[in-house]
Design a protein around this motif. Structure first.
Motif, mmCIF file in Angstrom:
data_model
loop_
_atom_site.group_PDB
_atom_site.id
_atom_site.type_symbol
_atom_site.label_atom_id
_atom_site.label_comp_id
_atom_site.label_asym_id
_atom_site.label_seq_id
_atom_site.Cartn_x
_atom_site.Cartn_y
_atom_site.Cartn_z
ATOM 1 N N UNK A 111 -2.775 -7.077 -6.678
ATOM 2 C CA UNK A 111 -1.650 -6.282 -7.137
ATOM 3 C C UNK A 111 -1.840 -4.852 -6.712
ATOM 4 N N UNK A 112 -2.997 -4.152 -7.103
ATOM 5 C CA UNK A 112 -3.294 -3.048 -6.339
ATOM 6 C C UNK A 112 -3.368 -2.905 -4.890
ATOM 7 N N UNK A 113 -3.910 -3.671 -4.221
ATOM 8 C CA UNK A 113 -3.793 -3.730 -2.582
ATOM 9 C C UNK A 113 -2.443 -4.157 -2.315
ATOM 10 N N UNK A 114 -1.581 -4.955 -2.823
ATOM 11 C CA UNK A 114 -0.383 -5.156 -2.491
ATOM 12 C C UNK A 114 0.555 -3.854 -2.787
ATOM 13 N N UNK A 115 0.153 -3.191 -3.863
ATOM 14 C CA UNK A 115 0.869 -1.789 -3.730
ATOM 15 C C UNK A 115 0.580 -0.833 -2.879
ATOM 16 N N UNK A 116 -0.609 -0.931 -2.149
ATOM 17 C CA UNK A 116 -0.938 0.047 -1.077
ATOM 18 C C UNK A 116 -0.296 -0.236 0.132
ATOM 19 N N UNK A 117 -0.213 -1.540 0.425
ATOM 20 C CA UNK A 117 0.654 -2.115 1.454
ATOM 21 C C UNK A 117 2.202 -1.803 1.373
ATOM 22 N N UNK A 118 2.608 -1.629 0.079
ATOM 23 C CA UNK A 118 3.943 -1.203 -0.109
ATOM 24 C C UNK A 118 4.050 0.271 0.285
ATOM 25 N N UNK A 119 2.880 0.990 -0.099
ATOM 26 C CA UNK A 119 3.028 2.182 0.349
ATOM 27 C C UNK A 119 3.233 2.465 1.680
ATOM 28 N N UNK A 120 2.394 1.642 2.675
ATOM 29 C CA UNK A 120 2.281 1.800 4.074
ATOM 30 C C UNK A 120 3.891 1.564 4.410
ATOM 31 N N UNK A 121 4.644 0.689 3.969
ATOM 32 C CA UNK A 121 6.050 0.574 4.296
ATOM 33 C C UNK A 121 6.725 1.706 4.126
ATOM 34 N N UNK A 151 7.125 12.888 -2.758
ATOM 35 C CA UNK A 151 8.349 12.672 -4.012
ATOM 36 C C UNK A 151 8.450 11.249 -4.600
ATOM 37 N N UNK A 152 8.430 10.319 -3.904
ATOM 38 C CA UNK A 152 8.714 8.962 -4.536
ATOM 39 C C UNK A 152 7.627 7.922 -4.104
ATOM 40 N N UNK A 153 7.075 8.019 -2.679
ATOM 41 C CA UNK A 153 6.189 6.707 -2.082
ATOM 42 C C UNK A 153 5.026 7.320 -2.733
ATOM 43 N N UNK A 154 4.355 8.228 -2.959
ATOM 44 C CA UNK A 154 3.226 8.364 -3.330
ATOM 45 C C UNK A 154 2.726 7.848 -4.696
ATOM 46 N N UNK A 155 3.677 7.291 -5.470
ATOM 47 C CA UNK A 155 3.402 6.499 -6.623
ATOM 48 C C UNK A 155 2.719 5.194 -6.445
ATOM 49 N N UNK A 156 2.859 4.540 -5.294
ATOM 50 C CA UNK A 156 2.420 3.451 -4.819
ATOM 51 C C UNK A 156 0.788 3.453 -4.861
ATOM 52 N N UNK A 210 -9.615 -4.114 4.074
ATOM 53 C CA UNK A 210 -8.563 -4.186 4.800
ATOM 54 C C UNK A 210 -7.251 -5.121 4.136
ATOM 55 N N UNK A 211 -6.081 -4.795 4.364
ATOM 56 C CA UNK A 211 -5.156 -5.167 3.864
ATOM 57 C C UNK A 211 -3.930 -5.153 4.860
ATOM 58 N N UNK A 212 -2.968 -6.276 4.643
ATOM 59 C CA UNK A 212 -1.614 -6.216 5.586
ATOM 60 C C UNK A 212 -0.722 -7.204 5.021
ATOM 61 N N UNK A 264 -16.017 -7.258 6.050
ATOM 62 C CA UNK A 264 -15.144 -6.316 5.117
ATOM 63 C C UNK A 264 -14.255 -7.234 4.172
ATOM 64 N N UNK A 265 -14.151 -6.810 3.063
ATOM 65 C CA UNK A 265 -13.077 -7.465 2.171
ATOM 66 C C UNK A 265 -11.688 -7.163 2.804
ATOM 67 N N UNK A 266 -10.973 -8.257 2.661
ATOM 68 C CA UNK A 266 -9.614 -8.361 3.281
ATOM 69 C C UNK A 266 -8.767 -9.083 2.497
ATOM 70 N N UNK A 267 -7.491 -8.610 2.308
ATOM 71 C CA UNK A 267 -6.234 -9.239 1.712
ATOM 72 C C UNK A 267 -5.060 -9.113 2.679
ATOM 73 N N UNK A 268 -4.818 -10.523 2.913
ATOM 74 C CA UNK A 268 -3.844 -10.890 3.790
ATOM 75 C C UNK A 268 -2.609 -11.589 3.162
ATOM 76 N N UNK A 269 -1.429 -10.835 3.241
ATOM 77 C CA UNK A 269 -0.179 -11.372 2.487
ATOM 78 C C UNK A 269 0.590 -12.049 3.596
ATOM 79 N N UNK A 270 0.841 -13.182 3.523
ATOM 80 C CA UNK A 270 1.795 -13.871 4.335
ATOM 81 C C UNK A 270 1.534 -13.770 5.855
ATOM 82 N N UNK A 271 0.168 -14.294 6.212
ATOM 83 C CA UNK A 271 -0.169 -13.974 7.564
ATOM 84 C C UNK A 271 0.482 -14.756 8.436
ATOM 85 N N UNK A 272 1.155 -14.572 9.530
ATOM 86 C CA UNK A 272 1.699 -15.752 10.311
ATOM 87 C C UNK A 272 0.637 -16.874 10.777
ATOM 88 N N UNK A 273 1.303 -18.080 10.757
ATOM 89 C CA UNK A 273 0.614 -19.323 11.833
ATOM 90 C C UNK A 273 1.654 -20.413 11.382
#
Length: 297
Positions: A29-39, A53-58, A157-159, A181-190
């Protein structure tokens, strides 16, 4: 798969006021939030908004600070972020917590970013993303710089989607250097075989995957069964790197991972792990499917 700007107060995991870094669900959940922050950093850039103002909450909610935004020098878009955890005691981290998380966003189908992101998606499909000089190579250099400063043990790493492809390629490159390195890959294309998407019968799909694997195995022996030492060394280096994959079974972009690992298990049962190891030299596996959870179904 593109996603829209997220509002932390509406969709963020606000219940995690205390993060247990040994809990897999908390980590995800935390790593997904950091990816959301990148968006959101890129959305802020496009809309000329202040990210504080707002994005930093992530990231602030989980006691991270934005150390650096990663910028594509071709279109000036922000495609990733380097986060550093804030801690109250010098040289002390919460148990099992990362010191840095480097997160990469996926495709944004909006304004000037869409054209560049879609071109990168084509590079993913044609397996030439590693040749990109404006996003992948700078991403790799950014990670190498952080690893040089802090070591690889406390860097994650996360994406998501396109970003997970970048994170995966970076993780593979670092693993080949002996830095896993520890990596968290959400919906990686294949995407896999296009015919598999048309055939709805799981048994026929599994039979086609098995046939493809056996053809690769046969090609190896017809060619004399010779594999260069460098290929073995590369496979051995990658085999110790096990990223966390989170996929949505209803998303055709990433759901083939489920069939891929089911086929792998079936072949191991029928022919043994030794054969899988030899085929894997031709098609190196990228990790273990630890969970089947979509970040944004």
């Amino acid at each position: 798969m593109a996603i829209e700007r997220g509002n932390f107060d509406l969709t963020g995991p606000k219940q995690l006021t205390e993060v247990d870094w040994t809990n897999n669900h908390h980590r995800r959940a935390v790593v997904a939030s950091l990816v959301e922050g990148a968006y959101n950093l890129e959305y802020d850039r496009q809309e000329s908004r202040d990210p504080q103002v707002q994005s930093s909450r992530w990231w602030n909610f989980f006691h991270f600070q934005l150390k650096r935004a990663l910028v594509d020098d071709k279109d000036s878009s922000i495609y990733g972020a380097v986060y550093e955890i804030k801690h109250t005691h010098l040289n002390h981290l919460p148990k099992c917590a990362p010191k840095y998380v480097i997160a990469f966003r996926g495709t944004i189908l909006k304004l000037s970013t869409a054209k560049r992101d879609l071109k990168l998606n084509i590079k993913v499909l044609t397996d030439v993303l590693h040749m990109d000089r404006h996003r992948f190579k700078p991403a790799l250099e950014a990670v190498q710089q952080v690893v040089q400063e802090a070591g690889s043990a406390n860097i994650w790493l996360a994406g998501h989607s396109l970003g997970s492809s970048i994170a995966m390629m970076v993780g593979k490159s670092m693993a080949q250097e002996g830095k896993c390195m520890e990596a968290f890959l959400f919906n990686p294309p294949l995407l896999g075989n296009v015919l598999l998407k048309i055939i709805g019968n799981q048994y026929l799909q599994d039979a086609m995957r098995l046939t493809e694997t056996l053809c690769n195995f046969g090609t190896l022996f017809v060619g004399g069964g010779h594999v260069r030492q460098g290929q073995y060394d590369q496979f051995n280096a990658l085999s110790s790197w096990i990223p966390n994959l989170f996929v949505n079974r209803h998303d055709p972009i990433c759901s083939e991972y489920i069939g891929h690992f089911r086929n792998r298990n079936n072949v191991e049962k029928q022919f043994g792990a030794r054969m899988i190891g030899r085929v894997a030299v031709l098609q190196p596996t990228l990790g273990v499917l630890k969970a089947a959870v979509g970040m944004n179904p």
